[in-house]
Write a protein that holds these residues in place. Structure first.
Motif, PDB file in Angstrom:
ATOM      1  N   MET A   1       1.025  -1.273  -0.263  1.00 35.69           N
ATOM      2  CA  MET A   1      -0.118  -0.159   0.473  1.00 35.69           C
ATOM      3  C   MET A   1       0.287   1.080   0.243  1.00 35.69           C
ATOM      4  O   MET A   1       0.152   2.289  -0.501  1.00 35.69           O
ATOM      5  N   VAL A   2       2.144   0.939   0.328  1.00 31.30           N
ATOM      6  CA  VAL A   2       2.707   2.458   0.591  1.00 31.30           C
ATOM      7  C   VAL A   2       4.228   1.460   0.632  1.00 31.30           C
ATOM      8  O   VAL A   2       4.801   0.992   0.742  1.00 31.30           O
ATOM      9  N   GLU A   3       5.046   2.670  -0.736  1.00 29.98           N
ATOM     10  CA  GLU A   3       5.959   1.648  -1.212  1.00 29.98           C
ATOM     11  C   GLU A   3       6.982   3.164  -0.585  1.00 29.98           C
ATOM     12  O   GLU A   3       6.666   4.662  -1.575  1.00 29.98           O
ATOM     13  N   PHE A   4       8.286   2.929  -0.936  1.00 30.21           N
ATOM     14  CA  PHE A   4       9.037   4.052  -0.259  1.00 30.21           C
ATOM     15  C   PHE A   4      10.516   3.869  -0.589  1.00 30.21           C
ATOM     16  O   PHE A   4      11.105   2.888  -0.662  1.00 30.21           O
ATOM     17  N   LYS A   5      11.073   4.494  -0.821  1.00 25.61           N
ATOM     18  CA  LYS A   5      13.261   4.087  -1.585  1.00 25.61           C
ATOM     19  C   LYS A   5      13.414   5.556  -2.036  1.00 25.61           C
ATOM     20  O   LYS A   5      12.661   6.497  -2.170  1.00 25.61           O
ATOM     21  N   PHE A   6      15.147   5.271  -1.747  1.00 28.89           N
ATOM     22  CA  PHE A   6      15.644   6.726  -1.953  1.00 28.89           C
ATOM     23  C   PHE A   6      16.079   6.655  -3.491  1.00 28.89           C
ATOM     24  O   PHE A   6      17.084   5.162  -3.804  1.00 28.89           O
ATOM     25  N   VAL A   7      16.327   7.396  -3.845  1.00 32.47           N
ATOM     26  CA  VAL A   7      16.202   7.879  -5.493  1.00 32.47           C
ATOM     27  C   VAL A   7      17.201   8.757  -5.406  1.00 32.47           C
ATOM     28  O   VAL A   7      17.717   9.864  -5.253  1.00 32.47           O
ATOM     29  N   PRO A   8      19.021   7.835  -6.519  1.00 33.83           N
ATOM     30  CA  PRO A   8      19.458   8.857  -7.409  1.00 33.83           C
ATOM     31  C   PRO A   8      18.997  10.589  -7.679  1.00 33.83           C
ATOM     32  O   PRO A   8      17.866  10.482  -8.909  1.00 33.83           O
ATOM     33  N   ILE A   9      19.575  11.447  -7.217  1.00 31.52           N
ATOM     34  CA  ILE A   9      18.723  13.110  -7.743  1.00 31.52           C
ATOM     35  C   ILE A   9      18.245  13.264  -8.955  1.00 31.52           C
ATOM     36  O   ILE A   9      17.643  13.378  -9.357  1.00 31.52           O
ATOM     37  N   GLU A  10      19.376  12.883 -10.025  1.00 24.00           N
ATOM     38  CA  GLU A  10      19.225  12.696 -10.960  1.00 24.00           C
ATOM     39  C   GLU A  10      18.150  12.071 -11.599  1.00 24.00           C
ATOM     40  O   GLU A  10      17.574  12.713 -13.364  1.00 24.00           O
ATOM     41  N   LEU A  11      17.085  11.238 -11.476  1.00 21.33           N
ATOM     42  CA  LEU A  11      16.273  10.238 -11.603  1.00 21.33           C
ATOM     43  C   LEU A  11      14.688  11.505 -11.252  1.00 21.33           C
ATOM     44  O   LEU A  11      13.706  11.083 -11.765  1.00 21.33           O
ATOM     45  N   VAL A  12      14.921  12.597 -10.577  1.00 24.96           N
ATOM     46  CA  VAL A  12      13.842  13.168  -9.859  1.00 24.96           C
ATOM     47  C   VAL A  12      13.273  14.457 -11.244  1.00 24.96           C
ATOM     48  O   VAL A  12      13.950  15.094 -11.340  1.00 24.96           O
ATOM     49  N   ILE A  13      12.604  13.799 -11.581  1.00 26.58           N
ATOM     50  CA  ILE A  13      12.218  15.588 -12.230  1.00 26.58           C
ATOM     51  C   ILE A  13      10.787  16.376 -11.497  1.00 26.58           C
ATOM     52  O   ILE A  13       9.908  15.382 -11.059  1.00 26.58           O
ATOM     53  N   PRO A  14      10.684  17.745 -11.271  1.00 27.41           N
ATOM     54  CA  PRO A  14      10.107  18.317 -11.488  1.00 27.41           C
ATOM     55  C   PRO A  14       8.733  18.599 -11.779  1.00 27.41           C
ATOM     56  O   PRO A  14       8.383  18.416 -13.075  1.00 27.41           O
ATOM     57  N   HIS A  15       6.984  19.200 -11.832  1.00 29.53           N
ATOM     58  CA  HIS A  15       6.753  19.708 -12.573  1.00 29.53           C
ATOM     59  C   HIS A  15       5.832  20.634 -12.201  1.00 29.53           C
ATOM     60  O   HIS A  15       5.139  21.725 -13.591  1.00 29.53           O
ATOM     61  N   GLU A  16       6.136  21.726 -11.598  1.00 29.10           N
ATOM     62  CA  GLU A  16       6.542  22.927 -11.193  1.00 29.10           C
ATOM     63  C   GLU A  16       7.462  23.678 -10.646  1.00 29.10           C
ATOM     64  O   GLU A  16       8.266  23.069 -10.290  1.00 29.10           O
ATOM     65  N   HIS A  17       7.251  25.129 -10.920  1.00 30.05           N
ATOM     66  CA  HIS A  17       7.662  25.803 -10.942  1.00 30.05           C
ATOM     67  C   HIS A  17       7.988  26.686  -9.590  1.00 30.05           C
ATOM     68  O   HIS A  17       6.678  25.951  -8.686  1.00 30.05           O
ATOM     69  N   ILE A  18       8.736  26.623  -8.656  1.00 28.39           N
ATOM     70  CA  ILE A  18       8.949  27.039  -7.107  1.00 28.39           C
ATOM     71  C   ILE A  18       9.548  28.587  -7.083  1.00 28.39           C
ATOM     72  O   ILE A  18       9.687  29.311  -8.100  1.00 28.39           O
ATOM     73  N   CYS A  19       9.362  28.885  -6.162  1.00 31.66           N
ATOM     74  CA  CYS A  19       9.813  30.401  -5.347  1.00 31.66           C
ATOM     75  C   CYS A  19      10.802  29.854  -4.586  1.00 31.66           C
ATOM     76  O   CYS A  19      10.990  29.223  -3.410  1.00 31.66           O
ATOM     77  N   ASP A  20      11.615  30.760  -4.883  1.00 33.00           N
ATOM     78  CA  ASP A  20      13.473  30.626  -4.509  1.00 33.00           C
ATOM     79  C   ASP A  20      13.569  31.366  -3.059  1.00 33.00           C
ATOM     80  O   ASP A  20      13.961  30.663  -2.113  1.00 33.00           O
ATOM     81  N   ALA A  21      12.267  32.354  -2.643  1.00 35.05           N
ATOM     82  CA  ALA A  21      13.051  32.184  -1.285  1.00 35.05           C
ATOM     83  C   ALA A  21      12.376  31.476   0.021  1.00 35.05           C
ATOM     84  O   ALA A  21      12.401  31.365   0.010  1.00 35.05           O
ATOM     85  N   HIS A  22      11.549  30.946  -0.815  1.00 36.49           N
ATOM     86  CA  HIS A  22      10.618  29.443   0.027  1.00 36.49           C
ATOM     87  C   HIS A  22      11.992  28.771   0.545  1.00 36.49           C
ATOM     88  O   HIS A  22      11.870  27.846   1.823  1.00 36.49           O
ATOM     89  N   THR A  23      12.351  28.285  -0.779  1.00 40.11           N
ATOM     90  CA  THR A  23      12.688  27.116  -1.217  1.00 40.11           C
ATOM     91  C   THR A  23      14.865  27.274   0.298  1.00 40.11           C
ATOM     92  O   THR A  23      14.612  26.695   0.638  1.00 40.11           O
ATOM     93  N   THR A  24      15.365  28.937  -0.392  1.00 42.03           N
ATOM     94  CA  THR A  24      16.025  28.984   0.646  1.00 42.03           C
ATOM     95  C   THR A  24      15.508  28.920   2.450  1.00 42.03           C
ATOM     96  O   THR A  24      16.275  28.254   2.448  1.00 42.03           O
ATOM     97  N   GLU A  25      14.508  29.406   2.822  1.00 41.58           N
ATOM     98  CA  GLU A  25      13.963  28.995   3.869  1.00 41.58           C
ATOM     99  C   GLU A  25      13.568  27.080   4.257  1.00 41.58           C
ATOM    100  O   GLU A  25      14.078  27.013   5.866  1.00 41.58           O
TER     101      GLU A  25
END
Length: 227
Positions: A1-25
């Protein structure tokens, strides 16, 4: 029911733009605590993983130069796609080209102007370009994102589908922030993943994190949890 794994960062892609200021926080919070509180939710997409929820956490981890991202892998059958309302009185000044009303093949969303609702259609069948052009007209005007508006002007991009998002993300394109929201069944919370486990492959440490899942409490009904 719940699947969890550690994935190499280069295999992870976004779909949404983000706010740089909030990312810094978020980055400072993770660095100060030494933990990532919640894993990032994603779906599998062409041998990669597309983020559903957790873009600021992902970019914060990226800024901390980790090599692995902790993901909760979500099945599409466990997703309900909903949409934010972008609200503000200034929306009555939004400009549209005539084609956005005449082309009935590419429905993109709705615009409510003082009680009068208008369907929006993207020009030249390019939904994403239309959405960005429209969003940029009010991006810096203090719009408010709401679950449900209350007698005010609003725009909702409910013509965007999961297939649209997957297609755009797979080619490296992202939507403006806060267009869609994903309701996910059985979301993992409070896993508290040590930051130092994300820099190199360490099976024993990853097993310790995985082991926490067996101690979690699964709620099958709606729950109001007070931390």
């Amino acid at each position: 029911m719940v699947e969890f794994k550690f994935v190499p960062i280069e295999l992870v892609i976004p779909h949404e733009h983000i706010c740089d200021a909030h990312t810094t926080e978020v980055s400072k919070s993770i660095l100060n605590s030494g933990y990532l509180k919640h894993p990032i939710q994603a779906i599998e997409l062409d041998n990669r993983f597309m983020i559903l929820d957790g873009h600021h956490r992902f970019n914060a981890l990226k800024s901390l130069q980790v090599n692995y991202i902790p993901l909760q892998i979500i099945k599409e059958s466990d997703i309900t796609l909903k949409y934010w309302y972008h609200t503000g009185d200034f929306l009555q000044n939004i400009k549209f080209e005539e084609e956005n009303y005449l082309n009935t093949n590419t429905y993109t969303g709705k615009f409510n102007n003082l009680g009068g609702k208008t369907n929006l259609y993207s020009r030249y069948s390019n939904k994403l370009l239309f959405i960005w052009n429209l969003f940029k007209q009010y991006e810096d005007k203090g719009y408010i994102r709401k679950h449900q508006p209350e007698g005010e002007n609003w725009i909702r991009y409910d013509g965007v589908t999961l297939d649209d998002i997957k297609k755009w993300a797979s080619r490296g394109d992202v939507t403006p922030p806060g267009i869609t929201r994903f309701i996910i069944n059985y979301r993992i919370l409070n896993l508290n993943i040590p930051l130092n486990t994300l820099y190199e492959s360490d099976y024993k440490e990853w097993q310790k994190v995985q082991g926490k899942l067996s101690k979690g409490r699964l709620y099958e009904e709606c729950v109001l949890h007070i931390d």
